[in-house]
Design a protein around this motif. Structure first.
Motif, PDB file in Angstrom:
ATOM      1  N   UNK A 120       0.828  -1.197   0.000  1.00  0.00           N
ATOM      2  CA  UNK A 120       0.000   0.000   0.000  1.00  0.00           C
ATOM      3  C   UNK A 120       0.873   1.264   0.000  1.00  0.00           C
ATOM      4  N   UNK A 121       1.967   1.239   0.780  1.00  0.00           N
ATOM      5  CA  UNK A 121       2.875   2.387   0.807  1.00  0.00           C
ATOM      6  C   UNK A 121       3.535   2.604  -0.550  1.00  0.00           C
ATOM      7  N   UNK A 122       3.977   1.513  -1.191  1.00  0.00           N
ATOM      8  CA  UNK A 122       4.576   1.621  -2.519  1.00  0.00           C
ATOM      9  C   UNK A 122       3.577   2.140  -3.546  1.00  0.00           C
ATOM     10  N   UNK A 123       2.348   1.698  -3.434  1.00  0.00           N
ATOM     11  CA  UNK A 123       1.300   2.119  -4.364  1.00  0.00           C
ATOM     12  C   UNK A 123       1.118   3.635  -4.327  1.00  0.00           C
ATOM     13  N   UNK A 124       1.346   4.223  -3.162  1.00  0.00           N
ATOM     14  CA  UNK A 124       1.198   5.666  -3.015  1.00  0.00           C
ATOM     15  C   UNK A 124       2.374   6.413  -3.632  1.00  0.00           C
ATOM     16  N   UNK A 125       3.539   5.786  -3.664  1.00  0.00           N
ATOM     17  CA  UNK A 125       4.737   6.464  -4.150  1.00  0.00           C
ATOM     18  C   UNK A 125       4.974   6.280  -5.642  1.00  0.00           C
ATOM     19  N   UNK A 126       4.677   5.072  -6.156  1.00  0.00           N
ATOM     20  CA  UNK A 126       4.980   4.773  -7.555  1.00  0.00           C
ATOM     21  C   UNK A 126       4.121   5.608  -8.498  1.00  0.00           C
ATOM     22  N   UNK A 184       0.655   1.287 -12.955  1.00  0.00           N
ATOM     23  CA  UNK A 184       0.736   0.441 -11.756  1.00  0.00           C
ATOM     24  C   UNK A 184      -0.516  -0.431 -11.649  1.00  0.00           C
ATOM     25  N   UNK A 185      -0.302  -1.724 -11.409  1.00  0.00           N
ATOM     26  CA  UNK A 185      -1.394  -2.663 -11.148  1.00  0.00           C
ATOM     27  C   UNK A 185      -1.153  -3.274  -9.781  1.00  0.00           C
ATOM     28  N   UNK A 186      -2.194  -3.328  -8.951  1.00  0.00           N
ATOM     29  CA  UNK A 186      -2.086  -3.919  -7.614  1.00  0.00           C
ATOM     30  C   UNK A 186      -3.057  -5.084  -7.496  1.00  0.00           C
ATOM     31  N   UNK A 187      -2.585  -6.166  -6.873  1.00  0.00           N
ATOM     32  CA  UNK A 187      -3.407  -7.353  -6.632  1.00  0.00           C
ATOM     33  C   UNK A 187      -3.396  -7.635  -5.130  1.00  0.00           C
ATOM     34  N   UNK A 230      -8.883  -2.147   2.645  1.00  0.00           N
ATOM     35  CA  UNK A 230      -9.445  -2.331   1.299  1.00  0.00           C
ATOM     36  C   UNK A 230     -10.027  -1.029   0.745  1.00  0.00           C
ATOM     37  N   UNK A 231     -10.846  -0.339   1.524  1.00  0.00           N
ATOM     38  CA  UNK A 231     -11.437   0.914   1.036  1.00  0.00           C
ATOM     39  C   UNK A 231     -10.367   1.962   0.757  1.00  0.00           C
ATOM     40  N   UNK A 232      -9.358   1.997   1.609  1.00  0.00           N
ATOM     41  CA  UNK A 232      -8.257   2.934   1.407  1.00  0.00           C
ATOM     42  C   UNK A 232      -7.526   2.637   0.105  1.00  0.00           C
ATOM     43  N   UNK A 233      -7.328   1.358  -0.180  1.00  0.00           N
ATOM     44  CA  UNK A 233      -6.665   0.968  -1.423  1.00  0.00           C
ATOM     45  C   UNK A 233      -7.490   1.360  -2.642  1.00  0.00           C
ATOM     46  N   UNK A 234      -8.804   1.196  -2.568  1.00  0.00           N
ATOM     47  CA  UNK A 234      -9.659   1.571  -3.695  1.00  0.00           C
ATOM     48  C   UNK A 234      -9.565   3.065  -3.975  1.00  0.00           C
ATOM     49  N   UNK A 287      -6.121   3.819  -5.428  1.00  0.00           N
ATOM     50  CA  UNK A 287      -6.005   3.404  -6.819  1.00  0.00           C
ATOM     51  C   UNK A 287      -6.698   4.391  -7.748  1.00  0.00           C
ATOM     52  N   UNK A 288      -7.872   4.855  -7.330  1.00  0.00           N
ATOM     53  CA  UNK A 288      -8.598   5.828  -8.145  1.00  0.00           C
ATOM     54  C   UNK A 288      -7.819   7.139  -8.254  1.00  0.00           C
ATOM     55  N   UNK A 289      -7.236   7.566  -7.133  1.00  0.00           N
ATOM     56  CA  UNK A 289      -6.508   8.840  -7.132  1.00  0.00           C
ATOM     57  C   UNK A 289      -5.214   8.749  -7.936  1.00  0.00           C
ATOM     58  N   UNK A 290      -4.538   7.595  -7.868  1.00  0.00           N
ATOM     59  CA  UNK A 290      -3.244   7.447  -8.533  1.00  0.00           C
ATOM     60  C   UNK A 290      -3.373   6.922  -9.952  1.00  0.00           C
TER      61      UNK A 290
END
Length: 441
Positions: free
Chosen positions: A338-344, A348-351, A363-367, A370-373
């Motif tokens: 999740x931290x990497x997803x915010x920086x990259x 980017x694809x996350x599973x 989960x909600x935070x990740x959604x 993902x929408x923001x990034x």
């Protein structure tokens, strides 16, 4: 437990090669000192005893460097490779020193014409500081036995870590034995200077990187608990603030060893990954209650002082080339993902792999992230199944997986299965970066 990096990028390989070359050169130098000191004039058993003792001592010093957590070394190799090397050399140290005891005893018994048991008793109780070395040997055996995977699975992390600290006492006792009775240690001024420099350099590295640097950083940043948020019945997030956080060299995907300075827990250090990209406002960790040391975090009070060692880990965006990235997380291993997803940035694809929806922490935070990034997020939820995240399934989710840098973090079983899948999909090894949950040495 914490996530620690297992990938070996080009930079890591270069660092590894330098380290192996350095150990090889020192092994040659130790052999040269043995020969110059007339060590080959003894009987064969005694020669083997001296040689195994010297090589065991050399590897023991190498172990000290590995656990010193020197920043440049840790960044070059990654904590997981350092841990693997530490574990591998630890068992070699044990076998070499046991061989040293056996061969020296047999060699001296042959020279003196005395029974082996009698010779062993004479060595232990009547020869210089050999008794100290015997205690050191016993401590090393205890540390090695409790470090075996079968034993570690049955022990709390706190217990294992406490027992492991006795290795330092073993090093000190063994060093005192070398200083007073080691023929190859005091046989010549050159040998004496060499071994003092070797041990002194290792202990200086430990003092600087594991004591002085953490003390300086914590005095500078003055970390405190800001708030504690329950993410689920078994998962809690701790938000931490401090001063001059823009000067803290932390990256998304890294971890710290955390001490929360309460009156009854200040002495416990636990490795937890950052679950959000660090910024000037603060740091965040998200922890699952896997033991007493984790479950009690939900009782932390705002304002509690925090002592952190780190940051550690090479599981960062530095490993990402110009290609896109695939992030795969499972269980609480989603936190560094999740931290990497915010920086990259970029494609980017996350599973996110979980056994049931109740386990999908953040989960909600990740959604929203993902929408923001502009990233794509796949939630793969279901019981253990050969079809989930199989080669066919992953290729369906991410058709261009071979063209991406892949970051994996999760429980050992899931991590191994995903790495096997990536090999089956012919993803180049240098593009696969994995993190495992394991004891940090």
């Amino acid at each position: 437990m914490t996530a620690i990096s297992t990938a070996a990028p080009a930079r890591g390989l270069t660092t590894a090669q330098w380290l192996l070359a350095l150990v090889g050169l020192n092994a040659m130098w130790v052999t040269d000192l043995l020969v110059m000191d007339g060590g080959l004039s003894d009987n064969l058993l005694t020669v083997l005893g001296r040689a195994t003792g010297l090589y065991g001592a050399l590897l023991l010093v190498f172990q000290l460097f590995l656990i010193a957590r020197v920043p440049w070394l840790e960044r070059g190799l990654g904590m997981d490779q350092l841990t693997r090397w530490h574990r591998w050399t630890g068992f070699w140290v044990l076998w070499l020193l046991l061989a040293h005891v056996v061969f020296i005893t047999l060699g001296y018994a042959a020279s003196d014409g005395s029974p082996v048991v009698t010779e062993l008793g004479t060595l232990v109780f009547d020869t210089g500081d050999v008794l100290k070395a015997t205690v050191a040997m016993i401590l090393l055996v205890v540390v090695a036995v409790t470090s075996a995977r079968a034993a570690r699975r049955k022990m709390r992390y706190e217990t294992w870590h406490f027992v492991h600290l006795y290795a330092y006492l073993a090093v000190i006792l063994g060093f005192l034995h070398q200083v007073t009775t080691g023929r190859d240690f005091v046989g010549s001024p050159v040998a004496t200077a060499y071994w003092w420099t070797l041990y002194g350099g290792a202990l200086t590295a430990i003092l600087a990187a594991r004591v002085l640097l953490p003390l300086w950083r914590n005095a500078r940043h003055q970390l405190r608990v800001h708030r504690v948020v329950a993410e689920s019945p078994s998962v809690v997030s701790v938000y931490i603030t401090g001063k001059r956080l823009h000067e803290l060299p932390a990256r998304a995907g890294q971890f710290f060893l955390w001490r929360f300075l309460t009156k009854d827990r200040w002495w416990e250090a636990h490795p937890y990954s950052l679950s959000a990209m660090p910024n000037t406002c603060g740091l965040r960790i998200t922890v699952k209650a896997l033991g007493d040391g984790s479950a009690w975090l939900r009782t932390l009070k705002p304002g509690t002082r925090v002592f952190a060692e780190g940051p550690y880990g090479a599981f960062t965006s530095n490993k990402c080339g110009r290609r896109g990235a695939l992030l795969i997380g499972g269980g609480v291993g989603i936190t560094p993902i999740r931290a990497l997803m915010e920086e990259l940035r970029g494609d980017v694809v996350a599973v996110y792999r979980a056994n049931q929806w109740e386990d999908t922490v953040l989960a909600n935070e990740l959604r929203h992230l993902a929408q923001r990034m502009g990233a794509r997020l796949h939630m793969v939820v279901g019981p253990v199944d050969d079809k989930l995240l199989s080669a066919a399934h992953l290729a369906e989710l991410v058709p261009d997986v071979r063209e991406r840098d892949v970051f994996v973090c999760g429980p050992p079983g899931m991590t191994d299965a995903v790495l096997t899948t990536l090999r089956a999909l012919a993803v180049p090894a240098e593009q696969c970066h994995a993190e495992r949950f394991a004891f940090a040495a």
